[in-house]
Structures are given as C-alpha cells and as structure tokens.
Design a protein around this motif. Structure first.
Motif, mmCIF file in Angstrom:
data_model
loop_
_atom_site.group_PDB
_atom_site.id
_atom_site.type_symbol
_atom_site.label_atom_id
_atom_site.label_comp_id
_atom_site.label_asym_id
_atom_site.label_seq_id
_atom_site.Cartn_x
_atom_site.Cartn_y
_atom_site.Cartn_z
ATOM 1 N N PHE A 9 108.048 60.000 15.067
ATOM 2 C CA PHE A 9 108.010 58.558 14.845
ATOM 3 C C PHE A 9 108.228 57.772 16.140
ATOM 4 O O PHE A 9 107.649 56.706 16.343
ATOM 5 N N ALA A 10 109.081 58.273 17.014
ATOM 6 C CA ALA A 10 109.532 57.468 18.149
ATOM 7 C C ALA A 10 108.434 57.177 19.155
ATOM 8 O O ALA A 10 108.225 56.022 19.552
ATOM 9 N N MET A 11 107.736 58.210 19.610
ATOM 10 C CA MET A 11 106.812 58.016 20.716
ATOM 11 C C MET A 11 105.710 56.996 20.417
ATOM 12 O O MET A 11 105.447 56.111 21.240
ATOM 13 N N PRO A 12 105.028 57.060 19.272
ATOM 14 C CA PRO A 12 103.998 56.053 19.004
ATOM 15 C C PRO A 12 104.554 54.634 18.886
ATOM 16 O O PRO A 12 103.942 53.674 19.376
ATOM 17 N N MET A 13 105.701 54.479 18.216
ATOM 18 C CA MET A 13 106.269 53.153 18.044
ATOM 19 C C MET A 13 106.671 52.546 19.387
ATOM 20 O O MET A 13 106.467 51.347 19.623
ATOM 21 N N VAL A 14 107.237 53.355 20.258
ATOM 22 C CA VAL A 14 107.625 52.874 21.578
ATOM 23 C C VAL A 14 106.387 52.568 22.410
ATOM 24 O O VAL A 14 106.309 51.531 23.078
ATOM 25 N N ALA A 15 105.388 53.452 22.388
ATOM 26 C CA ALA A 15 104.177 53.242 23.178
ATOM 27 C C ALA A 15 103.466 51.952 22.777
ATOM 28 O O ALA A 15 103.027 51.171 23.635
ATOM 29 N N GLY A 16 103.327 51.721 21.462
ATOM 30 C CA GLY A 16 102.671 50.497 21.017
ATOM 31 C C GLY A 16 103.398 49.257 21.484
ATOM 32 O O GLY A 16 102.781 48.303 21.985
ATOM 33 N N PHE A 17 104.723 49.262 21.329
ATOM 34 C CA PHE A 17 105.504 48.112 21.768
ATOM 35 C C PHE A 17 105.395 47.896 23.270
ATOM 36 O O PHE A 17 105.202 46.755 23.739
ATOM 37 N N LEU A 18 105.525 48.950 24.056
ATOM 38 C CA LEU A 18 105.468 48.798 25.508
ATOM 39 C C LEU A 18 104.128 48.231 25.960
ATOM 40 O O LEU A 18 104.074 47.407 26.887
ATOM 41 N N GLU A 65 97.548 43.068 20.481
ATOM 42 C CA GLU A 65 97.450 43.883 19.271
ATOM 43 C C GLU A 65 96.503 45.061 19.459
ATOM 44 O O GLU A 65 96.771 46.173 18.982
ATOM 45 N N VAL A 66 95.403 44.818 20.148
ATOM 46 C CA VAL A 66 94.486 45.913 20.468
ATOM 47 C C VAL A 66 95.200 46.953 21.324
ATOM 48 O O VAL A 66 95.128 48.155 21.070
ATOM 49 N N ALA A 67 95.909 46.481 22.335
ATOM 50 C CA ALA A 67 96.644 47.395 23.215
ATOM 51 C C ALA A 67 97.687 48.180 22.423
ATOM 52 O O ALA A 67 97.881 49.380 22.653
ATOM 53 N N TYR A 68 98.364 47.505 21.503
ATOM 54 C CA TYR A 68 99.366 48.165 20.661
ATOM 55 C C TYR A 68 98.737 49.324 19.902
ATOM 56 O O TYR A 68 99.248 50.457 19.926
ATOM 57 N N GLY A 69 97.637 49.051 19.195
ATOM 58 C CA GLY A 69 97.021 50.085 18.367
ATOM 59 C C GLY A 69 96.496 51.256 19.177
ATOM 60 O O GLY A 69 96.629 52.416 18.761
ATOM 61 N N VAL A 70 95.913 50.984 20.333
ATOM 62 C CA VAL A 70 95.368 52.063 21.153
ATOM 63 C C VAL A 70 96.483 52.932 21.728
ATOM 64 O O VAL A 70 96.432 54.163 21.660
ATOM 65 N N ALA A 71 97.513 52.305 22.301
ATOM 66 C CA ALA A 71 98.633 53.069 22.849
ATOM 67 C C ALA A 71 99.331 53.857 21.744
ATOM 68 O O ALA A 71 99.699 55.032 21.926
ATOM 69 N N PHE A 72 99.524 53.229 20.617
ATOM 70 C CA PHE A 72 100.167 53.872 19.459
ATOM 71 C C PHE A 72 99.385 55.115 19.051
ATOM 72 O O PHE A 72 99.960 56.190 18.841
ATOM 73 N N SER A 73 98.057 54.977 18.934
ATOM 74 C CA SER A 73 97.233 56.091 18.447
ATOM 75 C C SER A 73 97.214 57.251 19.436
ATOM 76 O O SER A 73 97.174 58.419 19.029
ATOM 77 N N ILE A 74 97.252 56.962 20.731
ATOM 78 C CA ILE A 74 97.268 58.029 21.737
ATOM 79 C C ILE A 74 98.571 58.823 21.646
ATOM 80 O O ILE A 74 98.571 60.059 21.669
ATOM 81 N N ALA A 75 99.699 58.124 21.536
ATOM 82 C CA ALA A 75 100.983 58.811 21.402
ATOM 83 C C ALA A 75 101.072 59.565 20.078
ATOM 84 O O ALA A 75 101.606 60.677 20.017
ATOM 85 N N GLY A 86 99.581 54.326 26.704
ATOM 86 C CA GLY A 86 99.732 55.493 25.837
ATOM 87 C C GLY A 86 99.849 56.770 26.643
ATOM 88 O O GLY A 86 100.712 57.619 26.376
ATOM 89 N N ARG A 87 98.996 56.901 27.643
ATOM 90 C CA ARG A 87 99.051 58.098 28.489
ATOM 91 C C ARG A 87 100.323 58.136 29.322
ATOM 92 O O ARG A 87 100.890 59.208 29.564
ATOM 93 N N HIS A 88 100.781 56.961 29.755
ATOM 94 C CA HIS A 88 102.036 56.888 30.523
ATOM 95 C C HIS A 88 103.207 57.395 29.688
ATOM 96 O O HIS A 88 104.047 58.168 30.186
ATOM 97 N N VAL A 89 103.271 56.978 28.442
ATOM 98 C CA VAL A 89 104.390 57.377 27.584
ATOM 99 C C VAL A 89 104.317 58.871 27.267
ATOM 100 O O VAL A 89 105.332 59.566 27.269
ATOM 101 N N VAL A 90 103.113 59.372 26.996
ATOM 102 C CA VAL A 90 102.962 60.803 26.751
ATOM 103 C C VAL A 90 103.417 61.602 27.963
ATOM 104 O O VAL A 90 104.169 62.590 27.854
ATOM 105 N N LYS A 91 102.994 61.181 29.144
ATOM 106 C CA LYS A 91 103.394 61.881 30.374
ATOM 107 C C LYS A 91 104.898 61.791 30.584
ATOM 108 O O LYS A 91 105.542 62.754 31.012
#
Length: 445
Positions: A58-67, A92-102, A139-144
């Motif tokens: 749960f954590a990584m996608p929620m944090v990535a979208g917010f960031l 909002e677009v950025a939120y969804g894309v980052a969220f989905s990558i994480a 999204g990639r930053h948070v995954v890394k």
C-alpha cells in the motif's frame, strides 16, 4: 478534479459490486485518489496478499502519487528528494501515472489497462503530456529509492538468521491441528512462520524497525501469565460460554483473513469512508492517504519485528500442548488437548498483535488528520466471502479510538492473542502515527 471514464479498467470501476468504493463513497465524492486506492484494495483481494505484505504494497504507490502531485502543486515539504515538478503539468495525471508505476512494482502486475482507462479520461493537452512524463519520473524515483530496502529477501518463510529463536517454554511453534469453521474458512496446519524477516525492512517514517519494539513478555510462571492464560482459555474458545453474541460478531467482523483487503486495508477503507466527508483539496487528500499508507507499512514492520524478536507462543498451542511446561503454580494453567480458538490461529508468533498495531496506527492517523477522535461512523465488513455470517451486518462507533480498540479486542474474543499482545501493540501503533504526522509532509509556509 477530473471525472474520468474508468469503464475500461480490468479492475472493476466505481459502481461495480467488485469495487470497494461502491460500499462507502458517495458518487459525488469519487475522485482520482480514491480510484487508485481502490485499485490497490481490489488487487490485494484478487491476489490474496497476506497482511504484512499488503501493508508494504500500500505504501509505495500512495507515497509516489502524492509526491508527484505535490511537486507540481508545492503545498507540502517532503524529504525524499523529488524536487519541483513542471508548472504546466496536470497534478492528477502525474498522481495516477506515478501511483501505477509504483503499484506495478510491488504487485508485479503492470496495470496497463487501468492506466490507459484513467488517462483516457483526460483530454489531450500539453498539461496531460507533461503530467505523464513527470509521473513516470517520480514513480521511477520512488521505486529506485526503495530498491534494496530488505523487502525482497523477507518475502520468504525462512528465518535466515535474522532473529534468534527463544529456547524456553514460550517458544513459538506452528499451531495444530487442522482448523476449519462451518461456514467459514479451512486452513492447513503446521505452516512455516510467515515472513520472519519482515521486521527488518527499511521503514518509511520510523528510525528503525525496532524503534517501537514492545517490552519483555510475561514470565510463564507468573501470576500475570496465569490470568492471561485463563482469560483467553475461557473467552476465546470455539465453544466459549462467557463470550457474548456481540463479542463473537466482533471476532468475525475484524478477522479480515485471506481473500480480502486484510487488516491494514480495512483501516485504509475506513479512512476513505471518513475522509470523504472532509472539505479538502486533491493534494490534501493525496497527502492524507500517503501518510496512512506509510504508517500501515511501518506498523507491519514494527509488529513483525516484535513478533520474531520475542518469539512467543500462541494461546491455542499453549493451551492444547504446553501448559504443564510453563511450571506455573496456578491450577488454572492446565492443558486442554481439545481446545480450539474461535477464529483461525495465524501461523506466526503472537506477541505483539498485528491487528492492534494496524488499527491503532490507522485510527490515530485519521484522528490527527481530522483534528478529532470524535467521529461517528457506521461500517460494514469490506469482505464477507470468508464469513457469510457477516452478510448485512453493520457496526456503529462513536470515535476512531473505539474502532481501534474493538478491532484489537477482536483477537482476544477469537482466542488467537494474549491481552498483552493487544495493549503493547496499541501503544506502538499510536506512536508510529504520531511521529509520522509530526515529521512528514508539513505544509510549506
């Protein structure tokens, strides 16, 4: 806030019986944040993710979208080095894309149809394109950032020397024999301990996994242990004569076993139900869910650290198999070889309670975000597939702390935890939430 078309999602859209939002969110309150969190809850259910791993996921996608969104809107401080986003990007677009990558990283599921359906709800524009590009970058930053955080080697049921096993009479052993309930679930016995290394995953908000570690468990020969033993023996038995009908309902209501959102997901579900009533901006809501996701993950790490550090036996094993080995002089500490817990005994150490840690962290964080504990709410179980007895059952609470307390006590009514498991875990969960709220994502001034 966009009203996007999600009818093409492989994860069922709002309005579907498969969507958790249908149960709790009024149609006018549907939004990007709730949509993507619902994707996580459904995926947790569909993949049958177990509670500690669900909390991690749960954590990584929620944090990535917010960031991603916050870097564009610049409302809150953040310590993860994302930097400023492009001014022309749609948050909002950025939120969804980052969220989905994480989410794709933690669930090992690409979410391609979900992302396409989400993006199709936004008209083509420079803002949309910029938002997509920025969301990918964050999204990639948070995954890394979370690479080598200890999660991957901890996703196996082997000790690998991370925690030393205790050797006295309190030593945990897999509970047997076979458990089944009619109607209800059936589980095999003598499973390996679940994720012995989970407590050594890198936390999001805690200084270490052991920061909120509990104090030492009772001496098994002590009067305190005798009291606990007798209480759970009488209260938590499958055929208990002292457990009330309401307590039995509570035990099932909060069981949150496989094929559902899990205990951490249940409190995210409650958070969405409560937060939809709060007048808030998109970014405020994204921040709230990020904090809740972070602290549910850290609650899992803290609980699993304490569990495997102390390695304490479950009540069912203690009562059925080991009572005489405790050498407790109290005559109430006696073996009952046919005793069975009311709900399934989980395959990992008792001390402390994951349920109580998740509940205290979740309820405390929601209260801090709302600036009040006094929230009157009626709730249902998110999933009734395991316990059809819960069909149509609703419960009412007058405060968030009441919710957390009922959730934790459910494990005593179910016969799977000692009372000290609950009280120590509640203190840890509250501490985790308070620290995260005070230290992370403060408003810029």
């Amino acid at each position: 806030m966009s009203l996007f078309n999600i009818a093409g999602c492989s994860t069922a859209p709002y309005g579907s019986k498969h969507s958790y939002l249908t149960q709790i969110i009024e149609p006018q309150n549907q939004n990007t944040v709730f949509h993507w969190v619902d994707v996580l809850l459904q995926q947790t259910r569909d993949q049958r993710i177990v509670p500690p791993r669900a909390a991690y996921n749960f954590a990584m996608p929620m944090v990535a979208g917010f960031l991603a969104a916050n870097a564009i809107l610049k409302d809150y401080q953040e310590p993860f080095g994302v930097g400023e986003g492009p001014k022309d990007a749609d948050p909002e677009v950025a939120y969804g894309v980052a969220f989905s990558i994480a989410a794709a990283e933690v669930f090992q599921q690409p979410f391609l149809r979900e992302k396409k359906a989400f993006l199709d709800g936004f008209p083509d524009s420079v803002s949309k394109t910029s938002g997509i590009d920025w969301g990918k970058k964050v999204g990639r930053h948070v995954v890394k950032m979370r690479n080598n955080d200890g999660a991957e080697p901890s996703e196996v049921n082997y000790y690998l020397g991370r925690y030393k096993r205790r050797q006295d009479s309190l030593k945990w052993s897999p509970t047997g024999t076979f458990y089944s309930a009619d109607p209800g679930p059936a589980f095999g016995s003598f499973d390996r301990g679940l994720f012995p290394g989970h407590g050594q995953i890198k936390p999001w908000s805690m200084r270490s996994g052991s920061q909120f570690r509990a104090t030492e468990f009772y001496d098994p020969a002590s009067p305190e242990f005798a009291d606990e033993f007798d209480t759970i023996r009488r209260l938590g038995a499958a055929d208990s004569s002292i457990r009330t009908a309401d307590q039995s309902e509570i035990a099932l209501f909060w069981e949150d076993g496989p094929w559902g959102v899990t205990p951490p997901g249940h409190f995210i579900y409650i958070a969405m139900q409560v937060l939809q009533q709060q007048a808030t901006t998109f970014n405020e809501l994204a921040r709230s869910l990020a904090l809740i996701g972070m602290t549910q993950c850290d609650a899992s790490i803290a609980a699993w650290d304490t569990k495997y550090f102390f390695d304490v036996i479950r009540p069912e094993s203690a009562i059925r198999q080991r009572a005489e080995k405790f050498r407790n002089p109290d005559p109430r500490v006696k073996r009952q070889s046919h005793w069975k817990s009311y709900i399934p005994t989980p395959p990992f150490p008792a001390y402390t309670s994951g349920h109580s840690t998740f509940g205290a962290a979740g309820a405390e964080m929601i209260a801090l975000l709302q600036d009040t504990d006094r929230v009157s709410i009626t709730g249902r179980s998110p999933d009734v597939v395991i316990w059809p007895q819960l069909e149509g059952v609703t419960r009412h609470w007058r405060s968030l702390s009441d919710i957390a307390e009922e959730n934790g006590m459910s494990r005593l009514y179910g016969g799977v935890h000692w009372e000290l498991d609950h009280t120590q875990a509640m203190a840890a969960g509250r501490g985790i939430a308070k620290q995260a709220f005070n230290d992370f994502f403060q408003r810029r001034v």
